[in-house]
Design a protein around this motif. Structure first.
Motif, PDB file in Angstrom:
ATOM      1  N   PRO A 374      -7.802 -75.244  40.626  1.00 37.55           N
ATOM      2  CA  PRO A 374      -6.650 -74.803  41.432  1.00 37.55           C
ATOM      3  C   PRO A 374      -6.982 -74.695  42.919  1.00 37.55           C
ATOM      4  O   PRO A 374      -6.148 -75.032  43.775  1.00 37.55           O
ATOM      5  CB  PRO A 374      -6.305 -73.428  40.840  1.00 37.55           C
ATOM      6  N   LEU A 375      -8.190 -74.224  43.240  1.00 39.09           N
ATOM      7  CA  LEU A 375      -8.595 -74.094  44.637  1.00 39.09           C
ATOM      8  C   LEU A 375      -8.699 -75.472  45.285  1.00 39.09           C
ATOM      9  O   LEU A 375      -8.256 -75.672  46.427  1.00 39.09           O
ATOM     10  CB  LEU A 375      -9.938 -73.367  44.719  1.00 39.09           C
ATOM     11  N   ALA A 376      -9.290 -76.430  44.566  1.00 30.64           N
ATOM     12  CA  ALA A 376      -9.421 -77.784  45.097  1.00 30.64           C
ATOM     13  C   ALA A 376      -8.059 -78.431  45.293  1.00 30.64           C
ATOM     14  O   ALA A 376      -7.819 -79.116  46.299  1.00 30.64           O
ATOM     15  CB  ALA A 376     -10.280 -78.625  44.159  1.00 30.64           C
ATOM     16  N   ALA A 377      -7.137 -78.222  44.355  1.00 32.48           N
ATOM     17  CA  ALA A 377      -5.795 -78.796  44.477  1.00 32.48           C
ATOM     18  C   ALA A 377      -5.066 -78.224  45.686  1.00 32.48           C
ATOM     19  O   ALA A 377      -4.383 -78.951  46.417  1.00 32.48           O
ATOM     20  CB  ALA A 377      -4.999 -78.535  43.200  1.00 32.48           C
ATOM     21  N   ALA A 378      -5.214 -76.917  45.920  1.00 35.99           N
ATOM     22  CA  ALA A 378      -4.575 -76.285  47.075  1.00 35.99           C
ATOM     23  C   ALA A 378      -5.135 -76.819  48.382  1.00 35.99           C
ATOM     24  O   ALA A 378      -4.419 -76.902  49.389  1.00 35.99           O
ATOM     25  CB  ALA A 378      -4.760 -74.772  47.011  1.00 35.99           C
ATOM     26  N   ALA A 379      -6.408 -77.198  48.390  1.00 41.67           N
ATOM     27  CA  ALA A 379      -7.031 -77.725  49.607  1.00 41.67           C
ATOM     28  C   ALA A 379      -6.614 -79.168  49.876  1.00 41.67           C
ATOM     29  O   ALA A 379      -6.470 -79.573  51.035  1.00 41.67           O
ATOM     30  CB  ALA A 379      -8.552 -77.636  49.492  1.00 41.67           C
ATOM     31  N   LEU A 380      -6.394 -79.952  48.824  1.00 36.60           N
ATOM     32  CA  LEU A 380      -6.155 -81.384  48.988  1.00 36.60           C
ATOM     33  C   LEU A 380      -4.688 -81.766  49.076  1.00 36.60           C
ATOM     34  O   LEU A 380      -4.334 -82.766  49.712  1.00 36.60           O
ATOM     35  CB  LEU A 380      -6.801 -82.146  47.824  1.00 36.60           C
ATOM     36  N   LEU A 381      -3.820 -81.011  48.424  1.00 32.16           N
ATOM     37  CA  LEU A 381      -2.409 -81.401  48.338  1.00 32.16           C
ATOM     38  C   LEU A 381      -1.749 -81.568  49.710  1.00 32.16           C
ATOM     39  O   LEU A 381      -1.046 -82.579  49.946  1.00 32.16           O
ATOM     40  CB  LEU A 381      -1.643 -80.389  47.490  1.00 32.16           C
ATOM     41  N   PRO A 382      -1.893 -80.628  50.660  1.00 30.24           N
ATOM     42  CA  PRO A 382      -1.254 -80.829  51.972  1.00 30.24           C
ATOM     43  C   PRO A 382      -1.739 -82.085  52.685  1.00 30.24           C
ATOM     44  O   PRO A 382      -0.958 -82.767  53.361  1.00 30.24           O
ATOM     45  CB  PRO A 382      -1.645 -79.560  52.749  1.00 30.24           C
ATOM     46  N   PHE A 383      -3.029 -82.419  52.548  1.00 28.33           N
ATOM     47  CA  PHE A 383      -3.556 -83.630  53.171  1.00 28.33           C
ATOM     48  C   PHE A 383      -2.956 -84.876  52.534  1.00 28.33           C
ATOM     49  O   PHE A 383      -2.716 -85.874  53.213  1.00 28.33           O
ATOM     50  CB  PHE A 383      -5.082 -83.653  53.057  1.00 28.33           C
ATOM     51  N   SER A 384      -2.735 -84.811  51.229  1.00 24.66           N
ATOM     52  CA  SER A 384      -2.138 -85.954  50.539  1.00 24.66           C
ATOM     53  C   SER A 384      -0.716 -86.203  51.033  1.00 24.66           C
ATOM     54  O   SER A 384      -0.308 -87.350  51.233  1.00 24.66           O
ATOM     55  CB  SER A 384      -2.137 -85.701  49.025  1.00 24.66           C
ATOM     56  N   VAL A 385       0.028 -85.125  51.223  1.00 20.71           N
ATOM     57  CA  VAL A 385       1.394 -85.260  51.729  1.00 20.71           C
ATOM     58  C   VAL A 385       1.381 -85.838  53.144  1.00 20.71           C
ATOM     59  O   VAL A 385       2.162 -86.740  53.484  1.00 20.71           O
ATOM     60  CB  VAL A 385       2.124 -83.908  51.702  1.00 20.71           C
ATOM     61  N   ALA A 386       0.486 -85.335  53.993  1.00 21.20           N
ATOM     62  CA  ALA A 386       0.384 -85.836  55.367  1.00 21.20           C
ATOM     63  C   ALA A 386      -0.071 -87.289  55.392  1.00 21.20           C
ATOM     64  O   ALA A 386       0.448 -88.108  56.156  1.00 21.20           O
ATOM     65  CB  ALA A 386      -0.569 -84.966  56.170  1.00 21.20           C
ATOM     66  N   GLY A 387      -1.037 -87.622  54.539  1.00 22.64           N
ATOM     67  CA  GLY A 387      -1.545 -88.992  54.512  1.00 22.64           C
ATOM     68  C   GLY A 387      -0.537 -89.992  54.012  1.00 22.64           C
ATOM     69  O   GLY A 387      -0.532 -91.157  54.445  1.00 22.64           O
ATOM     70  N   ALA A 388       0.326 -89.550  53.103  1.00 21.87           N
ATOM     71  CA  ALA A 388       1.316 -90.460  52.515  1.00 21.87           C
ATOM     72  C   ALA A 388       2.341 -90.935  53.539  1.00 21.87           C
ATOM     73  O   ALA A 388       3.037 -91.925  53.304  1.00 21.87           O
ATOM     74  CB  ALA A 388       2.019 -89.779  51.351  1.00 21.87           C
ATOM     75  N   THR A 389       2.445 -90.256  54.670  1.00 22.48           N
ATOM     76  CA  THR A 389       3.398 -90.670  55.712  1.00 22.48           C
ATOM     77  C   THR A 389       2.842 -91.786  56.588  1.00 22.48           C
ATOM     78  O   THR A 389       3.588 -92.375  57.374  1.00 22.48           O
ATOM     79  CB  THR A 389       3.773 -89.475  56.599  1.00 22.48           C
TER      80      THR A 389
END
Length: 406
Positions: A374-389
């Motif tokens: 859960p900690l790793a997912a919380a760290a990576l998810l915002p970057f994934s959203v930003a990168g997808a743009t």
């Protein structure tokens, strides 16, 4: 709904062990900031009122600047749309501030529940109880220290001053500042963010970091005490596996911080081309920082687990040698190696094969992938959203999955 009272009665431990009061550091309590909030009626000793406070601080940090971008106040018809489309205030003042406040209750409840289990299972030996009390008192004083929160506030003000210089030199020309002839003029919304929103965001961020550092220090001292560990414990961690997932309580905090950093990456990517390699490197570096920082407290217990494992293997190995040599004499009439007629049958003892195998599998690390997912997912998810743009979604998803399952 009110929280459970902190002052709970002593719980009974194993037979022959004196009752102990559950240990609680109360990471969300204490310190000047907490006492100010209590005087204002925002919190109570037994009720952190996380949601109402989150709504209040988000309103101060994000909603007030939004109001100040109204055309009648800002003098610009595009200021409000610029503000709403800017990822910086959205990630910091709406998501970040809200997550930091909401994380307090979760962190305190989880950490205190894990620490109380130390007492409930009497993991700290009787001879170390006094040292445990002193360590807890020291951690409490450091957590509540006024100088620590003053430093956090000064650093937050310094961050705001840096933002002020960015506005004045014209490098930031948005809803926060406008260019008039040769002069940069900061708007009302910009001034509010400089004096209120930015300091509040960084203060809450740094305050939580400091309190986690205090917790890590306490855990390292706790690991040095005489702990009643047993290598054959069925949890495979000498009896300490229950503590291994406490960093997951910080996932709201990590998510809020990650959103702010990912927003900065998104802005940078908008000004220059973002490659998949750079994106993966930034994500991997941030994930490493998060896991190392929040798993640092768990590493303190590696040495005592390793020590009890090695000592247990030595004793079990010695007993296994006696048993197996006795079995060999029964089968062959003598020992093949170093046969000694004086060795007695009654020293054979139990067969320790299963215990040896069980102890050999004991891991000295309380940290593993499943515990920190859960900690790793919380760290990576915002970057994934930003990168997808800026990158193909397939590449972003591939990096996300590889880092999450690393």
């Amino acid at each position: 709904m009110s929280e459970q009272p902190i002052n709970v009665p002593p719980e009974k431990g194993p037979p022959g062990v004196a009752p102990r009061r559950p240990l609680a550091l109360r990471l969300a309590h204490g310190g000047p900031f907490f006492h100010i909030q209590r005087k204002l009626g925002l919190v109570h000793e037994t009720d952190l009122r996380a949601w109402p406070r989150a709504a209040l601080y988000v309103s101060l940090a994000w909603a007030v600047p939004l109001f100040l971008t109204l055309p009648i106040l800002s003098g610009s018809s595009s200021a409000m749309s610029d503000y709403l489309s800017d990822p910086a205030p959205l990630s910091r003042f709406l998501i970040g501030v809200g997550c930091f406040i909401l994380a307090e209750k979760r962190i305190e409840a989880t950490v205190d529940e894990k620490l109380s289990q130390f007492d409930h299972t009497a993991l700290v030996a009787t001879g170390s109880q006094a040292l445990q009390g002193k360590a807890a008192s020291l951690a409490e004083r450091r957590k509540n220290a006024g100088f620590a929160e003053v430093i956090c506030l000064l650093l937050a003000v310094a961050a705001s001053a840096f933002a002020f210089d960015s506005h004045r030199d014209g490098s930031v020309l948005t809803w926060a500042a406008t260019q008039e002839v040769d002069e940069t003029v900061i708007t009302l919304a910009g001034w509010w963010c400089l004096f209120v929103s930015i300091p509040l965001f960084f203060f809450l961020f740094l305050r939580c970091l400091w309190r986690h550092v205090v917790l890590v220090g306490f855990l390292h001292r706790l690991a040095c005490f005489n702990l009643r560990l047993v290598a054959t414990h069925p949890d495979g961690k000498a009896g300490l596996s229950f503590f291994g997932n406490y960093p997951n309580a910080y996932w709201p905090f990590v998510f809020g911080a990650s959103c702010a950093i990912a927003a900065a990456l998104w802005k940078h990517a908008g000004q220059s081309a973002l490659s998949a390699t750079t994106f993966a490197t930034v994500m991997g570096a941030w994930l490493l920082i998060v896991l190392v920082f929040f798993a640092a407290g768990l590493l303190a217990f590696s040495q005592p687990i390793r020590a009890v494992k090695e000592a247990s293997l030595q004793k079990i190995s010695a007993q296994a040698t006696i048993f197996q040599r006795s079995s060999e004499r029964h089968a062959l009439g003598e020992n093949v190696a170093a046969n000694d007629p004086s060795e007695k049958e009654d020293l054979a003892g139990p067969d320790m094969t299963k215990q040896y195998e069980q102890v050999g599998k004991v891991s000295s690390l309380l940290v593993d992938r499943s515990m920190l997912l859960p900690l790793a997912a919380a760290a990576l998810l915002p970057f994934s959203v930003a990168g997808a743009t800026h990158l193909p979604a397939k590449e972003v998803l591939s990096v996300f999955k590889k880092l999450l399952l690393l």
